[in-house]
Design an enzyme around this catalytic site. Structure first.
Site, PDB file in Angstrom:
ATOM      1  N   TYR A  56       0.828  -1.203   0.000  1.00  0.00           N
ATOM      2  CA  TYR A  56       0.000   0.000   0.000  1.00  0.00           C
ATOM      3  C   TYR A  56       0.870   1.264   0.000  1.00  0.00           C
ATOM      4  CZ  TYR A  56      -3.496  -3.416   1.576  1.00  0.00           C
ATOM      5  OH  TYR A  56      -4.315  -4.513   1.703  1.00  0.00           O
ATOM      6  N   HIS A 140       0.017 -12.340   1.615  1.00  0.00           N
ATOM      7  CA  HIS A 140      -0.725 -11.365   0.812  1.00  0.00           C
ATOM      8  C   HIS A 140      -0.780 -11.799  -0.645  1.00  0.00           C
ATOM      9  CE1 HIS A 140      -1.409  -6.778  -0.009  1.00  0.00           C
ATOM     10  NE2 HIS A 140      -2.509  -7.499  -0.138  1.00  0.00           N
TER      11      HIS A 140
END
Length: 332
Positions: A56, A140
């Site tokens: 992110y 992830h």
């Protein structure tokens, strides 16, 4: 705010968790001041679970979240971050918008689900967060790296949990069949299921939820608004980050008609729906401003009558055997 311990762990999460992708400049810039105010608003509302990742904003989300939480008692909140992508410095004058983040492309992402990659990723995350530990570590998006994730990354996370370095471990992705396999074949505490158990669609998540209940594991649900479609269904609205196909848009508009007949905003029904399932411990939503946080919390507290869920079933918009939240009284 209600809290639940994740799976077989002692790590508690609030029923509403804060997703920090937006304060990593997802799609458009957010100032440092706005990012801090957004986290403050979540804290003031009782949120104590915060999720981030190196992906992110090329680490910006982790840096901003750590800065916003600094000074608060460490044992009063839970932080999750993710492994599977390492950030390697690079020289470029470009930006990272191709990956969805309005930040300079100072680093490139390297997929790495090796045991060493897990350790290096967590060490770098702790440095960016300014913390001595994270409570939850998640694999992830291992979609295209499943075997390495099972054979190398997962055992590394299990060892870290056994050693007390992290409190809970899991996997975060939107590919439900692989999440179900992790629940069957490993001893993870939770899965983070993104965009596949929502008021709009539940078909792809049935196996995940069933396995979680059977094995005493937890599900954190993200993407409850289906990329924004369930906040404002209209032509041009996005679904899975692309313009919504006409049949999907029409279904969302039918959902909106039913919820509004009961005096309930569609986004409130969308936020509350997953919490009716016994496997779901928390709903994870992102925000880029304090006002967005306050609106989300207001939707969480929105009274929803049983008749709304009954009508959705009668209209064929929800399966008759689908769990729903306990009814609450109509607004005065």
């Amino acid at each position: 705010m209600r809290t639940t311990a994740l799976g077989g762990s002692t790590v508690p999460v609030t029923e509403l968790a804060f997703g920090a992708a937006a304060i990593g400049n997802l799609f458009r810039p957010v100032t440092d001041e706005a990012a801090a105010a957004t986290v403050d608003a979540a804290w003031d509302a009782g949120v104590r679970a915060f999720d981030t990742a190196p992906h992110y904003g090329l680490g910006l989300s982790e840096r901003r979240l750590g800065a916003a939480l600094r000074g608060r008692p460490r044992d009063t909140y839970v932080v999750s971050t993710k492994v599977g992508r390492l950030l390697a410095p690079q020289d470029t004058d470009g930006d990272d918008l191709a990956n969805g983040f309005a930040v300079p492309a100072t680093h490139r992402r390297l997929w790495d689900f090796s045991a060493d990659g897990v350790l290096r990723s967590l060490e770098a995350s702790l440095d960016r967060l300014g913390l001595d530990r994270v409570d939850i570590a998640l694999l992830h998006d291992p979609d295209d790296h499943a075997e390495q994730a099972f054979q190398e990354a997962y055992p590394a996370l299990e060892r870290l949990r056994d050693e007390g370095v992290v409190g809970a471990i899991g996997v975060g992705m939107n590919h439900a069949p692989l999440l179900a396999r992790f629940l069957r074949d490993t001893d993870i505490d939770l899965v983070l299921l993104a965009g596949r158990y929502t008021l709009l669609e539940q078909e792809g998540s049935a196996e995940v939820l069933r396995e979680a209940v059977a094995r005493g594991r937890s599900v954190v649900v993200g993407g409850v608004f289906n990329s924004g479609l369930l906040t404002d269904p209209r032509p041009g609205a996005t679904y899975d980050y692309l313009p919504a196909p006409q049949p999907v848009l029409e279904r969302a508009l039918r959902l909106k008609s039913v919820t509004e007949r009961h005096g309930v905003p569609l986004r409130a029904a969308a936020l509350l729906f997953p919490l009716g399932h016994p496997a779901v411990a928390s709903v994870l939503t992102g925000a880029r401003s304090a006002d967005e946080v306050r609106d989300t919390v207001a939707m969480l507290r929105q009274p929803v009558p049983a008749g709304l869920w009954d009508e959705l079933r009668a209209e064929g918009l929800l399966p008759h055997d689908m769990p729903v939240p306990a009814p609450s009284e109509e607004s005065p």
